[in-house]
Design a protein around this motif. Structure first.
Motif, PDB file in Angstrom:
ATOM      1  N   ALA A   1     -24.164  46.303   4.771  1.00 19.84           N
ATOM      2  CA  ALA A   1     -23.711  44.884   4.887  1.00 19.84           C
ATOM      3  C   ALA A   1     -22.075  44.905   5.173  1.00 19.84           C
ATOM      4  CB  ALA A   1     -23.934  44.375   3.609  1.00 19.84           C
ATOM      5  N   VAL A   2     -21.882  43.919   5.820  1.00 23.54           N
ATOM      6  CA  VAL A   2     -20.232  43.744   5.936  1.00 23.54           C
ATOM      7  C   VAL A   2     -20.009  42.231   5.565  1.00 23.54           C
ATOM      8  CG1 VAL A   2     -18.612  43.878   7.958  1.00 23.54           C
ATOM      9  CG2 VAL A   2     -20.293  45.318   7.931  1.00 23.54           C
ATOM     10  N   TYR A   3     -19.133  42.010   4.990  1.00 25.35           N
ATOM     11  CA  TYR A   3     -18.542  40.552   4.316  1.00 25.35           C
ATOM     12  C   TYR A   3     -17.251  40.325   4.857  1.00 25.35           C
ATOM     13  CZ  TYR A   3     -22.360  41.718   1.174  1.00 25.35           C
ATOM     14  OH  TYR A   3     -23.314  42.142   0.625  1.00 25.35           O
ATOM     15  N   TYR A   4     -16.880  39.115   5.462  1.00 18.50           N
ATOM     16  CA  TYR A   4     -15.848  38.794   5.852  1.00 18.50           C
ATOM     17  C   TYR A   4     -15.477  37.410   4.957  1.00 18.50           C
ATOM     18  CZ  TYR A   4     -12.191  36.339   8.666  1.00 18.50           C
ATOM     19  OH  TYR A   4     -11.183  35.433   9.047  1.00 18.50           O
ATOM     20  N   ASN A   5     -14.110  37.498   4.362  1.00 21.55           N
ATOM     21  CA  ASN A   5     -13.641  36.437   3.384  1.00 21.55           C
ATOM     22  C   ASN A   5     -12.355  35.819   4.395  1.00 21.55           C
ATOM     23  OD1 ASN A   5     -12.156  34.915   1.563  1.00 21.55           O
ATOM     24  ND2 ASN A   5     -12.794  36.274   0.026  1.00 21.55           N
ATOM     25  N   ASP A   6     -12.444  34.800   4.884  1.00 24.98           N
ATOM     26  CA  ASP A   6     -11.649  34.161   5.614  1.00 24.98           C
ATOM     27  C   ASP A   6     -10.517  33.554   4.914  1.00 24.98           C
ATOM     28  OD1 ASP A   6     -10.836  32.942   8.257  1.00 24.98           O
ATOM     29  OD2 ASP A   6     -10.792  31.386   7.163  1.00 24.98           O
ATOM     30  N   ALA A   7     -10.720  33.136   3.775  1.00 26.48           N
ATOM     31  CA  ALA A   7      -9.535  32.624   2.742  1.00 26.48           C
ATOM     32  C   ALA A   7      -8.737  33.881   2.401  1.00 26.48           C
ATOM     33  CB  ALA A   7     -10.152  31.906   1.451  1.00 26.48           C
ATOM     34  N   ALA A   8      -9.181  34.874   2.031  1.00 30.45           N
ATOM     35  CA  ALA A   8      -8.392  36.208   1.583  1.00 30.45           C
ATOM     36  C   ALA A   8      -8.083  37.137   2.971  1.00 30.45           C
ATOM     37  CB  ALA A   8      -9.347  36.902   0.503  1.00 30.45           C
ATOM     38  N   LYS A   9      -8.636  36.638   4.022  1.00 30.12           N
ATOM     39  CA  LYS A   9      -8.331  37.714   5.193  1.00 30.12           C
ATOM     40  C   LYS A   9      -8.353  39.036   4.860  1.00 30.12           C
ATOM     41  CE  LYS A   9      -7.029  34.421   8.037  1.00 30.12           C
ATOM     42  NZ  LYS A   9      -7.958  34.190   9.195  1.00 30.12           N
TER      43      LYS A   9
ATOM     44  N   GLU B   1     -16.710  41.167 -15.421  1.00 29.53           N
ATOM     45  CA  GLU B   1     -17.644  42.607 -14.532  1.00 29.53           C
ATOM     46  C   GLU B   1     -16.369  43.021 -13.554  1.00 29.53           C
ATOM     47  OE1 GLU B   1     -22.114  40.989 -14.352  1.00 29.53           O
ATOM     48  OE2 GLU B   1     -21.027  41.018 -12.684  1.00 29.53           O
ATOM     49  N   ALA B   2     -16.740  43.905 -13.009  1.00 30.94           N
ATOM     50  CA  ALA B   2     -15.735  44.952 -12.175  1.00 30.94           C
ATOM     51  C   ALA B   2     -15.741  44.155 -10.889  1.00 30.94           C
ATOM     52  CB  ALA B   2     -16.214  46.299 -11.896  1.00 30.94           C
ATOM     53  N   CYS B   3     -14.619  44.088 -10.112  1.00 32.18           N
ATOM     54  CA  CYS B   3     -14.323  43.202  -8.898  1.00 32.18           C
ATOM     55  C   CYS B   3     -13.725  43.983  -7.852  1.00 32.18           C
ATOM     56  CB  CYS B   3     -14.032  41.789  -9.151  1.00 32.18           C
ATOM     57  SG  CYS B   3     -12.250  41.802  -9.994  1.00 32.18           S
ATOM     58  N   ASP B   4     -13.785  43.482  -6.662  1.00 33.77           N
ATOM     59  CA  ASP B   4     -12.927  43.994  -5.775  1.00 33.77           C
ATOM     60  C   ASP B   4     -11.569  43.137  -5.384  1.00 33.77           C
ATOM     61  OD1 ASP B   4     -11.849  45.097  -3.327  1.00 33.77           O
ATOM     62  OD2 ASP B   4     -13.129  43.689  -1.822  1.00 33.77           O
ATOM     63  N   ARG B   5     -10.559  44.099  -5.684  1.00 38.30           N
ATOM     64  CA  ARG B   5      -9.178  43.364  -5.672  1.00 38.30           C
ATOM     65  C   ARG B   5      -8.811  42.687  -4.397  1.00 38.30           C
ATOM     66  NH1 ARG B   5      -5.634  46.677  -2.635  1.00 38.30           N
ATOM     67  NH2 ARG B   5      -3.847  45.504  -3.674  1.00 38.30           N
ATOM     68  N   LEU B   6      -9.635  42.991  -3.263  1.00 35.06           N
ATOM     69  CA  LEU B   6      -9.112  42.438  -2.060  1.00 35.06           C
ATOM     70  C   LEU B   6     -10.044  41.151  -1.641  1.00 35.06           C
ATOM     71  CD1 LEU B   6      -8.513  45.211   0.442  1.00 35.06           C
ATOM     72  CD2 LEU B   6      -6.932  43.970  -0.844  1.00 35.06           C
ATOM     73  N   GLU B   7     -11.049  41.014  -2.753  1.00 31.98           N
ATOM     74  CA  GLU B   7     -12.040  39.824  -2.667  1.00 31.98           C
ATOM     75  C   GLU B   7     -12.714  40.033  -1.209  1.00 31.98           C
ATOM     76  OE1 GLU B   7     -10.689  36.199  -3.851  1.00 31.98           O
ATOM     77  OE2 GLU B   7      -8.921  37.021  -4.785  1.00 31.98           O
ATOM     78  N   ALA B   8     -13.076  41.419  -0.798  1.00 32.62           N
ATOM     79  CA  ALA B   8     -13.962  41.632   0.337  1.00 32.62           C
ATOM     80  C   ALA B   8     -15.269  41.953   0.258  1.00 32.62           C
ATOM     81  CB  ALA B   8     -13.022  42.719   1.185  1.00 32.62           C
TER      82      ALA B   8
ATOM     83  N   ASN C   1     -16.875  41.480  -3.079  1.00 29.96           N
ATOM     84  CA  ASN C   1     -17.555  40.259  -3.974  1.00 29.96           C
ATOM     85  C   ASN C   1     -16.376  39.473  -4.271  1.00 29.96           C
ATOM     86  OD1 ASN C   1     -15.954  41.757  -5.967  1.00 29.96           O
ATOM     87  ND2 ASN C   1     -17.473  43.422  -5.860  1.00 29.96           N
ATOM     88  N   LEU C   2     -17.098  38.284  -5.108  1.00 33.65           N
ATOM     89  CA  LEU C   2     -16.041  37.189  -5.689  1.00 33.65           C
ATOM     90  C   LEU C   2     -16.523  36.909  -6.961  1.00 33.65           C
ATOM     91  CD1 LEU C   2     -16.084  34.472  -2.605  1.00 33.65           C
ATOM     92  CD2 LEU C   2     -14.206  36.084  -3.438  1.00 33.65           C
ATOM     93  N   CYS C   3     -15.254  36.841  -7.892  1.00 34.74           N
ATOM     94  CA  CYS C   3     -15.375  36.438  -9.239  1.00 34.74           C
ATOM     95  C   CYS C   3     -15.866  34.948  -9.447  1.00 34.74           C
ATOM     96  CB  CYS C   3     -14.216  36.615  -9.830  1.00 34.74           C
ATOM     97  SG  CYS C   3     -13.728  38.516 -10.117  1.00 34.74           S
ATOM     98  N   VAL C   4     -16.749  34.630 -10.273  1.00 33.99           N
ATOM     99  CA  VAL C   4     -17.267  33.264 -10.421  1.00 33.99           C
ATOM    100  C   VAL C   4     -16.512  32.616 -11.619  1.00 33.99           C
ATOM    101  CG1 VAL C   4     -19.124  31.861 -11.304  1.00 33.99           C
ATOM    102  CG2 VAL C   4     -19.532  33.695  -9.669  1.00 33.99           C
ATOM    103  N   ALA C   5     -15.882  31.586 -11.316  1.00 36.97           N
ATOM    104  CA  ALA C   5     -15.186  30.892 -12.400  1.00 36.97           C
ATOM    105  C   ALA C   5     -13.962  31.769 -13.308  1.00 36.97           C
ATOM    106  CB  ALA C   5     -16.057  30.479 -13.474  1.00 36.97           C
ATOM    107  N   SER C   6     -13.247  32.540 -12.287  1.00 37.19           N
ATOM    108  CA  SER C   6     -12.497  33.599 -12.790  1.00 37.19           C
ATOM    109  C   SER C   6     -11.684  34.230 -11.635  1.00 37.19           C
ATOM    110  CB  SER C   6     -12.989  34.660 -13.807  1.00 37.19           C
ATOM    111  OG  SER C   6     -14.030  35.421 -12.917  1.00 37.19           O
ATOM    112  N   VAL C   7     -10.825  35.082 -11.905  1.00 39.46           N
ATOM    113  CA  VAL C   7     -10.148  35.663 -10.531  1.00 39.46           C
ATOM    114  C   VAL C   7     -10.062  37.300 -11.096  1.00 39.46           C
ATOM    115  CG1 VAL C   7      -8.547  33.674 -10.403  1.00 39.46           C
ATOM    116  CG2 VAL C   7      -7.909  35.379 -11.779  1.00 39.46           C
ATOM    117  N   CYS C   8      -9.995  37.787  -9.961  1.00 41.74           N
ATOM    118  CA  CYS C   8     -10.136  39.417 -10.003  1.00 41.74           C
ATOM    119  C   CYS C   8      -8.824  39.781 -10.391  1.00 41.74           C
ATOM    120  CB  CYS C   8     -10.601  40.038  -8.728  1.00 41.74           C
ATOM    121  SG  CYS C   8     -10.617  41.900  -8.682  1.00 41.74           S
TER     122      CYS C   8
END
Length: 648
Positions: free
Chosen positions: A380-388, A487-494, A496-503
């Motif tokens: 799987a490859v994910y692209y986050n345009d907001a976080a680039k 839960e653990a998250c990806d600091r670059l937001e590439a 996964n994305l946190c729900v109602a919270s920030v990484c």
């Protein structure tokens, strides 16, 4: 800093280092491949150009000035050292070189400032064609071995070379970039030459690289007669495997001083013959018994070694004195079967075809293991345009005994037409988690802000033996997986994305729980208490961080800045000396390294024109506090600096 001696020769985690003046494999060394740290091409932020900041000060060189006339004024030489030495004469060029001045202790000394660019040595950086230098002449008062050194040239990353005829590069007698370890800032130079009585040579003090402000950088050169003996080489044997380019040498000889440190060799019949130089300590071993020594080195070369039938071998001592060469013909190595102990540093015993010397991390010792190619089963490859940012996740298996030996994943990034967006593939080291023969490999990286979104990616896993999986084509998705609070998250937001919270700190955190101030172990200096300017030296820092979007990654100093009024502010960091290459970045939340908390980052003000100081622009509200981090391009670029803030 060292460049181009060292062509990298890899076998798994071990490199065979090539001789000459090293080619800073990452700017001077840049420091290995960091996923996402190569602008545009490797889908990451640029680390910038490194060179080293010139001290920008002049030593007051003035030809023909009487150094003692004004009660101690220096006309370019350290005239007060022996309380009566005459002033240094000349203009620092081949036509009119400076002269070294005799001192009371029997040594010779000159000090002054670099100016102009007359010549270049064999160990100079390829990037230093226009680096500032100065030419001096030295006449030996008696026959013997003389050591010339810039060890007292603090702040100057020097290159030092000696010629019999100033303008004749073929007459070079010795050349050295760094005599110490440039990783810890030992970037001065030292050479030894044997001279006859009244023999005159030309000594060039050069700078490693071209930097803005290098003209006028101060130097100190000393010449001292020393008692030392060159080593002698009695026997040498070598082995070479043309399939893997693995090479090995065994040598024996004598050294009265007991300071042999390296083996040098020139290949016979190879595509690139060298010469090459290998430290016994790094890629082998050496033992002494009285004046006698025996040593062995080994490792894997590359395709430029193809065709080698033999070598001319010599050894080198700590002062750079070399033995005579011994010529040898390569023998075939002994091939080891699967299950037999092996060493990456043993060129005389190598694993047979189809097997690999599989070693634990950071070790050269292992076991010959049957190598099987990896298989990719899903991706799987994910692209986050907001976080680039761009995230990769692949699953697969590798039946190699001992578990998967994935070295890297090759990535081809395609546009909507199926064309390679960057006209090249990229080899990235993924984070691999193995479960028996199965594995999951992940990577997140920054994406260039000015690049369009990718459409698909072709992924190929490559193991330590170079065996590859079949390529796996994956369509890029913008629908990232969600992770919940805590839960653990990806600091670059590439990935996964946190729900109602920030990484934050790699954990999904409620915004109300975010901490803006620095952790307790950060030593923070308040710039508002020092009129918005300060001097520091991050080489003395005990805080070591991973860097920011524009580079860095090493010892850092931390400052706080609180805006007195709303408006624009500029933060500038200026290095002292050409070995200091600063990186400055600002955070709104001191202890969090995720991009969302980074306010600005800069490596070089103008790298194209060699201004490697750093500056960032901030827009702040009244009373807002930000945290400024003074980092460096790499661990070798720390040092003294000034930081200043101006309100625009």
């Amino acid at each position: 800093m060292s460049v181009a001696l060292k062509q990298l020769l890899l076998l798994a985690s071990v490199s065979l280092v090539v001789s000459g003046c090293p080619a800073n494999v990452a700017d001077e060394g840049e420091a290995g491949t960091t996923a996402g740290a190569d602008a545009g091409a490797s889908a990451g932020a640029s680390a910038g150009t490194t060179a080293g900041v010139s001290a920008g000060t002049t030593a007051g060189v003035s030809a023909g000035t009487d150094a003692g006339a004004d009660g101690g004024a220096d006309a370019g030489t350290d005239a007060g050292t022996d309380g009566g030495a005459s002033a240094m004469t000349g203009e620092g060029t081949c036509d009119s070189p400076f002269t070294l001045i005799a001192q009371a202790d029997g040594s010779f000394r000159a000090s002054g400032a670099l100016s102009g660019d007359d010549v270049q040595g064999s160990c100079s950086s390829p990037e230093s064609m226009n680096a500032e230098d100065v030419v001096l002449s030295f006449t030996a008062p008696e026959a013997g071995l003389y050591e010339l050194s810039t060890a007292d040239s603090f702040g100057l990353d020097s290159v030092l070379y000696v010629r019999a005829t100033c303008e004749d590069a073929e007459s070079e007698l010795a050349c050295n970039d760094d005599f110490g370890d440039f990783n810890v800032g030992e970037v001065q130079s030292k050479v030894s030459v044997s001279l006859d009585a009244n023999e005159t040579v030309f000594v060039v003090v050069d700078s490693f690289n071209t930097e803005e402000g290098a003209e006028g950088a101060e130097f100190v050169l000393t010449a001292t007669k020393i008692m030392a003996n060159a080593p002698t080489l009695a026997t040498a044997e070598g082995a070479f495997d043309p399939a893997t380019y693995t090479i090995g040498f065994r040598v024996e000889g004598a050294d009265v001083d007991g300071d042999v440190v390296a083996l040098g060799f020139t290949l016979v019949g190879a595509q690139e013959e060298g010469p090459y130089e290998v430290d016994f300590e790094e890629l082998g071993s050496i033992t002494f018994s009285g004046e006698m020594f025996s040593g062995v080195v080994g490792g894997a070369g590359d395709a430029t070694f193809a065709g080698a039938t033999g070598a001319r071998v010599y050894v080198v001592d700590a002062r750079g004195l070399e033995s005579d060469e011994v010529e040898l013909t390569f023998a075939a190595p002994t091939y080891l079967e699967a299950g037999v102990a092996c060493s990456l540093l043993d060129g005389f015993n190598v694993c047979a075809a189809g097997t690999i010397c599989l070693t634990p991390e950071m070790s050269a010792e292992g076991v010959c293991t049957v190598a099987l190619p990896p298989t990719l089963t899903a991706g799987a490859v994910y692209y986050n345009d907001a976080a680039k940012s761009l995230g990769f996740r692949v699953e697969g298996s590798d039946a190699t005994e001992g578990g998967p030996d994935i070295d890297f994943v090759r990535i081809s990034i395609l546009d909507v037409m199926g064309a390679n967006m960057f006209e090249q593939d990229f080899d990235f080291p993924f984070t691999v988690v193995a479960d028996g023969a199965n594995f999951v490999a992940t990577l997140s990286t920054a994406w260039p802000a000015d690049a369009p979104a990718p459409a698909s990616v072709v992924l190929t896993a490559v193991d330590q033996l170079g065996l590859t999986s079949d390529p796996l084509t994956v369509t890029v998705s913008t629908d990232l997986p969600s992770v919940a609070l805590g839960e653990a998250c990806d600091r670059l937001e590439a990935l996964n994305l946190c729900v109602a919270s920030v990484c934050a700190a790699n954990v999904c955190t409620a915004e109300g729980d975010l901490v803006t101030t620095c952790p307790m172990d950060y030593a923070v200096t308040d710039l508002n208490a020092s009129m918005l300017t300060a001097s520091g030296n991050n080489s003395m820092s005990t805080l070591d961080l991973d860097g920011a979007s524009c580079g860095g990654g090493g010892k850092v100093d931390v400052y706080s800045l609180t805006a007195d009024a709303a408006g624009a502010y500029t933060v500038t960091v200026t290095g002292a000396g050409d070995t200091v290459d600063p990186v400055v970045f600002a955070r709104t939340h001191c202890g969090y390294d995720a991009p969302r908390f980074e306010a600005a980052c800069n490596d070089d003000i103008d790298g194209m024109n060699d201004n490697i100081n750093s500056s960032i622009a901030l827009t702040l509200t009244a009373g807002q506090t930000v945290y400024l981090f003074v980092d460096s391009y790499n661990g070798a670029s720390t040092g003294a600096y000034t930081i200043a803030v101006t309100a625009n």
